[in-house]
Design a protein around this motif. Structure first.
Motif, PDB file in Angstrom:
ATOM      1  N   ASP A 112       0.832  -1.211   0.000  1.00 39.65           N
ATOM      2  CA  ASP A 112       0.000   0.000   0.000  1.00 39.65           C
ATOM      3  C   ASP A 112       0.867   1.262   0.000  1.00 39.65           C
ATOM      4  O   ASP A 112       0.548   2.256  -0.682  1.00 39.65           O
ATOM      5  CB  ASP A 112      -0.924   0.008   1.222  1.00 39.65           C
ATOM      6  CG  ASP A 112      -2.029  -1.038   1.121  1.00 39.65           C
ATOM      7  OD1 ASP A 112      -2.285  -1.546   0.009  1.00 39.65           O
ATOM      8  OD2 ASP A 112      -2.643  -1.347   2.170  1.00 39.65           O
ATOM      9  N   GLU A 145       2.236   1.773  -3.407  1.00 38.85           N
ATOM     10  CA  GLU A 145       1.190   2.273  -4.305  1.00 38.85           C
ATOM     11  C   GLU A 145       0.967   3.777  -4.113  1.00 38.85           C
ATOM     12  O   GLU A 145       0.755   4.513  -5.084  1.00 38.85           O
ATOM     13  CB  GLU A 145      -0.125   1.518  -4.066  1.00 38.85           C
ATOM     14  CG  GLU A 145      -0.113   0.071  -4.525  1.00 38.85           C
ATOM     15  CD  GLU A 145      -0.323  -0.094  -6.019  1.00 38.85           C
ATOM     16  OE1 GLU A 145      -0.325   0.911  -6.760  1.00 38.85           O
ATOM     17  OE2 GLU A 145      -0.468  -1.252  -6.455  1.00 38.85           O
ATOM     18  N   ASN A 146       1.028   4.239  -2.876  1.00 37.08           N
ATOM     19  CA  ASN A 146       0.849   5.667  -2.606  1.00 37.08           C
ATOM     20  C   ASN A 146       1.975   6.496  -3.225  1.00 37.08           C
ATOM     21  O   ASN A 146       1.731   7.551  -3.830  1.00 37.08           O
ATOM     22  CB  ASN A 146       0.775   5.928  -1.098  1.00 37.08           C
ATOM     23  CG  ASN A 146      -0.513   5.428  -0.476  1.00 37.08           C
ATOM     24  OD1 ASN A 146      -1.525   5.273  -1.169  1.00 37.08           O
ATOM     25  ND2 ASN A 146      -0.499   5.151   0.819  1.00 37.08           N
ATOM     26  N   PHE A 151       3.910   5.554  -5.711  1.00 37.61           N
ATOM     27  CA  PHE A 151       3.771   5.352  -7.153  1.00 37.61           C
ATOM     28  C   PHE A 151       2.717   6.302  -7.727  1.00 37.61           C
ATOM     29  O   PHE A 151       2.939   6.983  -8.730  1.00 37.61           O
ATOM     30  CB  PHE A 151       3.379   3.890  -7.359  1.00 37.61           C
ATOM     31  CG  PHE A 151       3.199   3.436  -8.780  1.00 37.61           C
ATOM     32  CD1 PHE A 151       4.285   3.067  -9.549  1.00 37.61           C
ATOM     33  CD2 PHE A 151       1.925   3.316  -9.326  1.00 37.61           C
ATOM     34  CE1 PHE A 151       4.117   2.599 -10.849  1.00 37.61           C
ATOM     35  CE2 PHE A 151       1.747   2.859 -10.617  1.00 37.61           C
ATOM     36  CZ  PHE A 151       2.848   2.502 -11.388  1.00 37.61           C
ATOM     37  N   LYS A 152       1.557   6.355  -7.057  1.00 33.26           N
ATOM     38  CA  LYS A 152       0.456   7.206  -7.527  1.00 33.26           C
ATOM     39  C   LYS A 152       0.834   8.682  -7.470  1.00 33.26           C
ATOM     40  O   LYS A 152       0.460   9.469  -8.374  1.00 33.26           O
ATOM     41  CB  LYS A 152      -0.800   6.956  -6.690  1.00 33.26           C
ATOM     42  CG  LYS A 152      -2.028   7.741  -7.164  1.00 33.26           C
ATOM     43  CD  LYS A 152      -3.250   7.407  -6.332  1.00 33.26           C
ATOM     44  CE  LYS A 152      -4.475   8.138  -6.868  1.00 33.26           C
ATOM     45  NZ  LYS A 152      -4.325   9.605  -6.809  1.00 33.26           N
ATOM     46  N   LEU A 165       2.847   9.437 -10.517  1.00 30.12           N
ATOM     47  CA  LEU A 165       1.975   9.447 -11.693  1.00 30.12           C
ATOM     48  C   LEU A 165       1.119  10.710 -11.735  1.00 30.12           C
ATOM     49  O   LEU A 165       0.948  11.331 -12.793  1.00 30.12           O
ATOM     50  CB  LEU A 165       1.069   8.216 -11.703  1.00 30.12           C
ATOM     51  CG  LEU A 165       1.696   6.886 -12.094  1.00 30.12           C
ATOM     52  CD1 LEU A 165       0.648   5.776 -12.024  1.00 30.12           C
ATOM     53  CD2 LEU A 165       2.286   6.944 -13.488  1.00 30.12           C
ATOM     54  N   ASP A 166       0.587  11.116 -10.583  1.00 33.48           N
ATOM     55  CA  ASP A 166      -0.253  12.312 -10.527  1.00 33.48           C
ATOM     56  C   ASP A 166       0.534  13.546 -10.947  1.00 33.48           C
ATOM     57  O   ASP A 166       0.010  14.435 -11.646  1.00 33.48           O
ATOM     58  CB  ASP A 166      -0.820  12.507  -9.113  1.00 33.48           C
ATOM     59  CG  ASP A 166      -1.905  11.499  -8.771  1.00 33.48           C
ATOM     60  OD1 ASP A 166      -2.392  10.802  -9.689  1.00 33.48           O
ATOM     61  OD2 ASP A 166      -2.273  11.396  -7.580  1.00 33.48           O
ATOM     62  N   SER A 211       4.279   1.874 -15.188  1.00 29.15           N
ATOM     63  CA  SER A 211       3.215   2.598 -15.876  1.00 29.15           C
ATOM     64  C   SER A 211       3.697   4.012 -16.125  1.00 29.15           C
ATOM     65  O   SER A 211       4.202   4.667 -15.204  1.00 29.15           O
ATOM     66  CB  SER A 211       1.937   2.615 -15.023  1.00 29.15           C
ATOM     67  OG  SER A 211       0.926   3.378 -15.647  1.00 29.15           O
TER      68      SER A 211
END
Length: 232
Positions: free
Chosen positions: A20, A23-24, A26-27, A30-31, A166
């Motif tokens: 988790d 993922e935070n 990573f996001k 990406l943002d 990604s």
């Protein structure tokens, strides 16, 4: 391009909690990239490198075959292990005490946009580190990771790898067996590859325990050099 990489050693941490957290991070990268694309904001994207040791856990990559896990839910519980299907490449692997797990969460736009090269560089970080201990390791054609005695009946894997990417942002990474109880690998077909063994640094070196902090320092040294990164 921002080549600064923030290094964190999370110590021993539950796999799902760490996933988790990855993922935070990573996001967030990406943002930032999406905002830059939409608004031409010109914001720098961050890079991270996490070290962690997980309690006993088996993870299955998105292209993996669950039949490569040889335990039932009840047997997993008896061994104090958990199981997760996750969003990296590759098949099944084991994480546990005595294993050095590295999760680089990088915006490859800051380095180079080539996933094949990225995986080869991660393998090279491991190969160069193990060479400092007198261990001659190499790649096995078509099998991501780092091995000993490739092409012989005694081929054995010492480091597994699986990544997700990604928009050129990476997560997940490598798992180097330093002082691992190899018995836990008997419960899976590691990486879906039959007939090949798994090993650990302490076994190969004939010692009870290898200094894991020393290994991490060497890994970072080679990572910094190969990626031309600034570690913070």
């Amino acid at each position: 391009m921002n080549k600064s990489v923030q290094v964190q050693d999370l110590g021993r941490k539950d796999f799902k909690v760490t996933w988790d957290y990855q993922e935070n991070l990573f996001k967030a990268i990406l943002d930032t990239k999406i905002k830059n694309r939409r608004e031409e904001a010109g914001l720098e994207t961050k890079n991270h490198f996490l070290f962690v040791e997980h309690p006993h856990v088996y993870t299955l990559g998105k292209s993996g075959d669950v039949s490569n896990l040889l335990l039932s839910e009840t047997e997993l519980a008896k061994k104090g292990a958990t199981f997760y299907k996750i969003n990296r490449g590759g098949d099944i692997t084991y994480h546990g005490p005595g294993q050095i797990v590295g999760y680089p969460i990088l915006d490859l736009d800051n380095f180079f946009t080539d996933i094949h090269k990225y995986l080869r560089y991660l393998e090279e970080v491991i190969i160069l580190t193990l060479a400092e201990y007198g261990l001659k390791t190499e790649r096995s054609p078509g099998e991501t990771g780092v091995w000993l005695d490739v092409g012989t009946p005694f081929a054995r894997k010492i480091c597994a790898m699986g990544v997700r990417a990604s928009r050129w942002v990476t997560m997940h990474g490598f798992a180097l067996n330093a002082n691992v109880d190899l018995g836990y690998f008997d419960n899976i077909i590691p990486c879906g590859i039959r007939g090949k063994a798994v090993t650990s640094m302490n076994v190969e070196l004939g010692v009870d325990k290898v200094d894991e902090n020393e290994i991490k320092a060497k890994l970072l040294k080679h990572f910094k050099h190969l990626f031309e990164a600034e570690l913070t």
